[in-house]
Write an enzyme that holds these catalytic residues in place. Structure first.
Site, PDB file in Angstrom:
ATOM      1  N   THR A  60      -7.421  65.510  -9.574  1.00 60.08           N
ATOM      2  CA  THR A  60      -7.256  66.526 -10.527  1.00 60.08           C
ATOM      3  C   THR A  60      -6.404  65.809 -11.961  1.00 60.08           C
ATOM      4  O   THR A  60      -6.079  64.419 -11.482  1.00 60.08           O
ATOM      5  CB  THR A  60      -5.809  67.332 -10.014  1.00 60.08           C
ATOM      6  OG1 THR A  60      -4.868  66.439  -9.452  1.00 60.08           O
ATOM      7  CG2 THR A  60      -6.392  68.105  -8.569  1.00 60.08           C
TER       8      THR A  60
ATOM      9  N   TYR B 256      -4.537  47.542 -19.101  1.00 63.34           N
ATOM     10  CA  TYR B 256      -3.936  48.631 -19.821  1.00 63.34           C
ATOM     11  C   TYR B 256      -2.756  49.114 -19.052  1.00 63.34           C
ATOM     12  O   TYR B 256      -1.559  49.148 -19.512  1.00 63.34           O
ATOM     13  CB  TYR B 256      -4.939  49.716 -19.853  1.00 63.34           C
ATOM     14  CG  TYR B 256      -4.349  51.293 -20.596  1.00 63.34           C
ATOM     15  CD1 TYR B 256      -4.220  51.188 -21.851  1.00 63.34           C
ATOM     16  CD2 TYR B 256      -3.930  52.196 -19.861  1.00 63.34           C
ATOM     17  CE1 TYR B 256      -3.798  52.196 -22.362  1.00 63.34           C
ATOM     18  CE2 TYR B 256      -3.542  53.408 -20.532  1.00 63.34           C
ATOM     19  CZ  TYR B 256      -3.461  53.364 -21.869  1.00 63.34           C
ATOM     20  OH  TYR B 256      -2.958  54.634 -22.438  1.00 63.34           O
TER      21      TYR B 256
ATOM     22  N   GLY C 142     -15.585  65.737  -8.504  1.00 64.34           N
ATOM     23  CA  GLY C 142     -15.207  66.316  -9.413  1.00 64.34           C
ATOM     24  C   GLY C 142     -13.800  67.150  -8.863  1.00 64.34           C
ATOM     25  O   GLY C 142     -13.362  68.046  -9.639  1.00 64.34           O
TER      26      GLY C 142
ATOM     27  N   ARG D  84      -8.715  48.188 -14.624  1.00 63.75           N
ATOM     28  CA  ARG D  84      -7.685  48.858 -15.449  1.00 63.75           C
ATOM     29  C   ARG D  84      -6.367  48.299 -15.603  1.00 63.75           C
ATOM     30  O   ARG D  84      -5.469  48.714 -16.405  1.00 63.75           O
ATOM     31  CB  ARG D  84      -7.350  50.273 -14.691  1.00 63.75           C
ATOM     32  CG  ARG D  84      -8.924  51.188 -14.588  1.00 63.75           C
ATOM     33  CD  ARG D  84      -8.372  52.251 -13.571  1.00 63.75           C
ATOM     34  NE  ARG D  84      -7.762  53.150 -14.318  1.00 63.75           N
ATOM     35  CZ  ARG D  84      -8.094  54.367 -14.747  1.00 63.75           C
ATOM     36  NH1 ARG D  84      -9.276  54.873 -14.303  1.00 63.75           N
ATOM     37  NH2 ARG D  84      -7.467  55.513 -15.287  1.00 63.75           N
TER      38      ARG D  84
ATOM     39  N   GLY E 124      -0.302  46.079 -18.809  1.00 66.91           N
ATOM     40  CA  GLY E 124       0.171  45.675 -20.352  1.00 66.91           C
ATOM     41  C   GLY E 124       1.340  46.911 -20.768  1.00 66.91           C
ATOM     42  O   GLY E 124       2.376  46.649 -21.206  1.00 66.91           O
TER      43      GLY E 124
HETATM   44  N1  LIG Z   1      -4.363  60.242 -25.438  1.00 66.50           N
HETATM   45  C1  LIG Z   1      -3.879  60.080 -24.290  1.00 66.50           C
HETATM   46  O1  LIG Z   1      -4.376  60.877 -23.415  1.00 66.50           O
HETATM   47  C2  LIG Z   1      -2.868  59.151 -23.779  1.00 66.50           C
HETATM   48  C3  LIG Z   1      -2.279  58.954 -22.753  1.00 66.50           C
HETATM   49  C4  LIG Z   1      -1.408  58.149 -22.435  1.00 66.50           C
HETATM   50  C5  LIG Z   1      -0.956  57.135 -23.174  1.00 66.50           C
HETATM   51  N2  LIG Z   1      -1.539  57.313 -24.471  1.00 66.50           N
HETATM   52  C6  LIG Z   1      -0.948  56.298 -25.558  1.00 66.50           C
HETATM   53  O2  LIG Z   1      -0.847  56.734 -26.865  1.00 66.50           O
HETATM   54  C7  LIG Z   1      -1.209  56.023 -27.869  1.00 66.50           C
HETATM   55  C8  LIG Z   1      -2.246  56.613 -28.817  1.00 66.50           C
HETATM   56  O3  LIG Z   1      -3.398  56.888 -27.989  1.00 66.50           O
HETATM   57  P1  LIG Z   1      -4.639  57.676 -28.890  1.00 66.50           P
HETATM   58  O4  LIG Z   1      -5.234  58.468 -27.648  1.00 66.50           O
HETATM   59  O5  LIG Z   1      -4.392  58.098 -29.965  1.00 66.50           O
HETATM   60  O6  LIG Z   1      -5.688  56.475 -28.829  1.00 66.50           O
HETATM   61  P2  LIG Z   1      -6.516  55.733 -29.774  1.00 66.50           P
HETATM   62  O7  LIG Z   1      -7.484  54.856 -29.263  1.00 66.50           O
HETATM   63  O8  LIG Z   1      -7.103  56.805 -30.692  1.00 66.50           O
HETATM   64  O9  LIG Z   1      -5.532  55.307 -31.010  1.00 66.50           O
HETATM   65  C9  LIG Z   1      -4.996  54.105 -30.785  1.00 66.50           C
HETATM   66  C10 LIG Z   1      -4.709  53.389 -32.292  1.00 66.50           C
HETATM   67  O10 LIG Z   1      -4.291  52.119 -32.327  1.00 66.50           O
HETATM   68  C11 LIG Z   1      -4.908  51.369 -33.092  1.00 66.50           C
HETATM   69  N3  LIG Z   1      -4.778  50.103 -32.680  1.00 66.50           N
HETATM   70  C12 LIG Z   1      -5.344  49.309 -31.422  1.00 66.50           C
HETATM   71  N4  LIG Z   1      -5.133  48.034 -31.291  1.00 66.50           N
HETATM   72  C13 LIG Z   1      -4.272  47.895 -32.437  1.00 66.50           C
HETATM   73  C14 LIG Z   1      -3.755  46.585 -32.676  1.00 66.50           C
HETATM   74  N5  LIG Z   1      -3.661  45.320 -32.147  1.00 66.50           N
HETATM   75  N6  LIG Z   1      -3.049  46.516 -34.097  1.00 66.50           N
HETATM   76  C15 LIG Z   1      -2.936  47.875 -34.630  1.00 66.50           C
HETATM   77  N7  LIG Z   1      -3.459  48.774 -34.596  1.00 66.50           N
HETATM   78  C16 LIG Z   1      -4.197  48.959 -33.246  1.00 66.50           C
HETATM   79  C17 LIG Z   1      -6.429  51.795 -33.048  1.00 66.50           C
HETATM   80  O11 LIG Z   1      -7.436  51.318 -34.122  1.00 66.50           O
HETATM   81  C18 LIG Z   1      -6.010  53.168 -33.006  1.00 66.50           C
HETATM   82  O12 LIG Z   1      -6.178  53.743 -34.160  1.00 66.50           O
HETATM   83  C19 LIG Z   1      -1.624  54.485 -27.309  1.00 66.50           C
HETATM   84  O13 LIG Z   1      -0.644  53.768 -27.168  1.00 66.50           O
HETATM   85  C20 LIG Z   1      -2.046  55.161 -25.805  1.00 66.50           C
HETATM   86  O14 LIG Z   1      -1.878  54.177 -24.751  1.00 66.50           O
HETATM   87  C21 LIG Z   1      -2.352  58.141 -25.027  1.00 66.50           C
END
Ligand SMILES: NC(=O)c1ccc[n+]([C@@H]2O[C@H](COP(=O)([O-])OP(=O)(O)OC[C@H]3O[C@@H](n4cnc5c(N)ncnc54)[C@H](O)[C@@H]3O)[C@@H](O)[C@H]2O)c1
Length: 313
Positions: free
Chosen positions: A209, A144, A206, A141, A147
């Protein structure tokens, strides 16, 4: 008129953010490479004069004129971010450098979508922003988690060194319509399995949390954070309601009217045992608190997936 860039704007959270900004009369430039994003998420915006779409990968520099940048581009589910871990790290790190470079050049305010994963498997519960986390730097992981941690470092350094106006949102589990059906995230997994009458897959017993924030609440928090004055430290955004994965499975079954069985598989590596945000900062500084209860958010999510599952069968 202010112009706002949303990277990852065709993804789950990004497309809801584009919707809300456009509803607020904002001019939106949506940038996405469509790795996990989907044109269907933004198809309804394509004819809107406030909306512009650009296919672009944030690991390459971007030259546009904007006033605000929401940097959301990054695959968020383990299935996708582990598919090409090197590319995931590049997206977080080179993506942040490129978007910060753009923010510096055009003097835009930039918000980085960070994550609760920066806390790793926490020994502090719930997690406040000053907890520095317990992350494995060499696990599956890490591309991510590390990063995103480095993206936060870059945000702080560009702010201290170059006075870039930065914001960091530490997002906890968020769910809602437009999640992908097959990306292994727990809410969409359970909903799709329950609607198809398949067994719901739980990892471990499960009993781990999680907290679940409905996407509309998150979008409200992101906009408030972006518009806050001088708030450069990270801010947790999530719903502090805490549920075991088994409770979630049972709630999903109830809402779907499903009698699917629960099946148990071994816990994946580095899976955190508990996760719950401390949202004191967001509450006191942004006046933000999630409003949508789990049952209501799940109803809306189930409605979305019900149509998709029916259309695909
Ligand atoms: N959804 C969650 O629960 C959650 C939780 C923590 C953080 N986040 C963060 O929120 C952001 C959005 O998450 P999400 O759930 O909508 O994910 P998602 O995967 O649905 O959306 C990510 C978007 O980024 C685009 N993408 C990926 N790599 C790219 C690149 N190199 N250049 C341009 N576009 C690129 C993808 O095509 C996608 O449209 C992310 O940064 C994620 O890490 C989300």
């Amino acid at each position: 008129m202010k112009r706002v860039l949303v990277t990852g704007g065709a993804g789950f959270v990004g497309s809801h953010l584009c919707d809300r900004l456009i509803k607020n009369g904002v001019d939106v430039l949506c940038v996405d490479n469509f790795f996990t994003g989907n044109k269907a998420n933004i198809a309804h915006l394509l004819g809107n004069p406030l909306f512009e779409l650009k296919r672009h990968d944030v690991t390459f520099p971007l030259y546009v004129e904007v006033d605000k940048i929401y940097n959301l581009a990054c695959p968020a589910s383990p299935v996708h971010y582990q598919h090409d871990p090197v590319q995931t790290t590049k997206t977080s790190v080179h993506g942040a450098i490129n978007m910060l470079g753009l923010a510096k050049r055009v003097k835009a305010c930039i918000l980085q979508a960070s994550t609760s994963e920066v806390y790793g498997d926490p020994e502090v519960h719930p997690q406040p922003e000053d907890y520095s986390g317990r992350v494995n730097p060499i696990g599956i992981r890490s591309c991510y988690d590390e990063g995103k941690r480095l993206a936060e470092t870059l945000m702080m350094d560009y702010h201290r060194q170059n006075q870039v106006d930065t914001r960091i949102a530490r997002i906890f589990n968020t769910y809602g319509p437009r999640m992908l059906e097959d990306d292994g995230r727990v809410v969409s997994n359970f909903v799709v399995q329950a609607l198809r009458g398949e067994p719901l897959t739980l990892y471990g017993e499960g009993s781990q949390t999680r907290s679940f924030c409905y996407v509309d609440d998150l979008v409200e928090g992101l906009i408030r954070l972006m518009n806050a004055d001088d708030l450069h430290q990270p801010v947790n955004l999530g719903n502090p309601g805490e549920f075991t994965i088994k409770q979630l499975a049972e709630e999903v079954r109830r809402i779907c009217g499903s009698d699917s069985e629960l099946t148990y598989l071994p816990l994946p590596e580095d899976d955190p045992r508990q996760r719950k945000p401390d949202i004191t900062t967001a509450q006191s500084v942004l006046g933000w608190i999630p409003k949508v209860p789990l049952a209501e958010g799940l109803e809306r999510t189930v409605q979305y997936f019900r149509e998709r599952v029916q259309n695909s069968s």
